[in-house]
Scaffold this motif. Structure first.
Motif, short mmCIF file in Angstrom:
data_model
loop_
_atom_site.label_atom_id
_atom_site.label_comp_id
_atom_site.label_asym_id
_atom_site.label_seq_id
_atom_site.Cartn_x
_atom_site.Cartn_y
_atom_site.Cartn_z
N VAL A 44 0.09 90.22 50.71
CA VAL A 44 0.96 89.37 49.91
C VAL A 44 0.46 89.42 48.48
N ILE A 45 1.41 89.55 47.55
CA ILE A 45 1.09 89.56 46.11
C ILE A 45 1.88 88.45 45.44
N TRP A 46 1.20 87.65 44.65
CA TRP A 46 1.83 86.61 43.85
C TRP A 46 1.75 87.05 42.40
N GLU B 229 2.41 96.94 43.19
CA GLU B 229 1.52 97.34 44.27
C GLU B 229 0.34 98.18 43.79
N GLN B 230 0.38 98.63 42.55
CA GLN B 230 -0.67 99.50 42.04
C GLN B 230 -1.61 98.81 41.04
N ILE C 227 -1.77 86.53 35.94
CA ILE C 227 -0.75 87.57 35.90
C ILE C 227 -0.31 87.95 37.31
N ALA C 228 -1.28 88.27 38.16
CA ALA C 228 -0.97 88.65 39.53
C ALA C 228 -2.20 88.44 40.41
N ALA C 229 -1.96 88.18 41.68
CA ALA C 229 -3.05 88.01 42.65
C ALA C 229 -2.62 88.62 43.97
#
Length: 244
Positions: A10-12, A23-24, A107-109
């Protein structure tokens, strides 16, 4: 906050801050291949500083410390996705940004599940032109107004009910515009919202930890700091209900 889900991952992320392939972005080789690695720092592992399309960022893989970390370097017990360390830190940073505390923007986790455990990564804003208090105080004294600004940021943090369980002078930065920032919110938490007329136990513990950090670095690195003037100025900034 947007959520991307794929097989065991899972990416937030904040879609306003990241336009790269979601995804990269957690793979350092992705940034190396584009020539967008702008630096690195060593801690428990390597933090990579990268240039996204929107802003410079810090990419960190979660690693364990202490004796247990020598056996299990980067795996954590999985219970629920929203209780992974990466998700919790992402949400806490969003909470603080909304509360106007000077912290890096999340930014993203990411969390990746492996049977009963998970691994995690986080991408946050890199504070440009900033140094931590240890580095600065090894070179010079800071004036009263800067200590008041530090105290004010800690007060804003506490007003947002955030318990920074590792508040020390390595985690307080000052940038080239003399703006104070607080960083490193892994394992920190939001406390229950209560109406108090005096400091709570966790707030006092944060301040005591910060004071001990100053005192420790005076002995360890000979920083330029004096309790009777500098700590008093910090407390003054913390206690002001209106900061000008």
């Amino acid at each position: 906050m947007k959520t991307f889900t794929s097989h065991k991952q899972v990416i937030w992320y904040d879609e306003a801050l990241i336009t790269d392939s979601i995804e990269q972005v957690f793979d350092p080789e992705y940034w190396h291949a584009q020539g967008k690695v702008i630096g690195s720092a060593q801690g428990r592992g390597t933090t990579w500083f990268v240039q996204t399309e929107q802003l410079p960022a810090a990419l960190r893989h979660y690693r364990r410390g202490g004796l247990f970390g020598k056996l299990v370097k980067d795996h954590y017990w999985f219970t629920q996705w929203h209780k992974t360390r990466s998700c919790e830190e992402f949400q806490l940073l969003q909470h603080l940004v909304e509360a106007d505390v000077n912290v890096p923007k999340p930014i993203a986790a990411r969390a990746i599940k492996h049977t009963v455990c998970y691994q995690a990564d986080i991408l946050t804003q890199k504070i440009e032109g900033a140094e931590d208090l240890v580095s600065i105080l090894q070179k010079k004294h800071l004036d009263k107004s800067t200590y008041q600004a530090i105290g004010h940021q800690v007060r804003l943090l506490h007003n947002a009910n955030v318990n920074h369980t590792d508040l020390n002078i390595h985690n307080i930065l000052i940038d080239k515009d003399n703006k104070v920032w607080i960083i490193d919110f892994d394992k920190c938490r939001i406390e229950p919202n209560r109406v108090e007329h005096s400091l709570t136990a966790w707030q006092r513990a944060n301040l005591k930890r910060l004071l001990r950090s100053f005192q420790k670095e005076v002995k360890k690195r000979n920083i330029r700091w004096q309790k009777h003037t500098d700590w008093s100025a910090l407390e003054s900034g913390y206690n002001q209900s209106i900061f000008i």
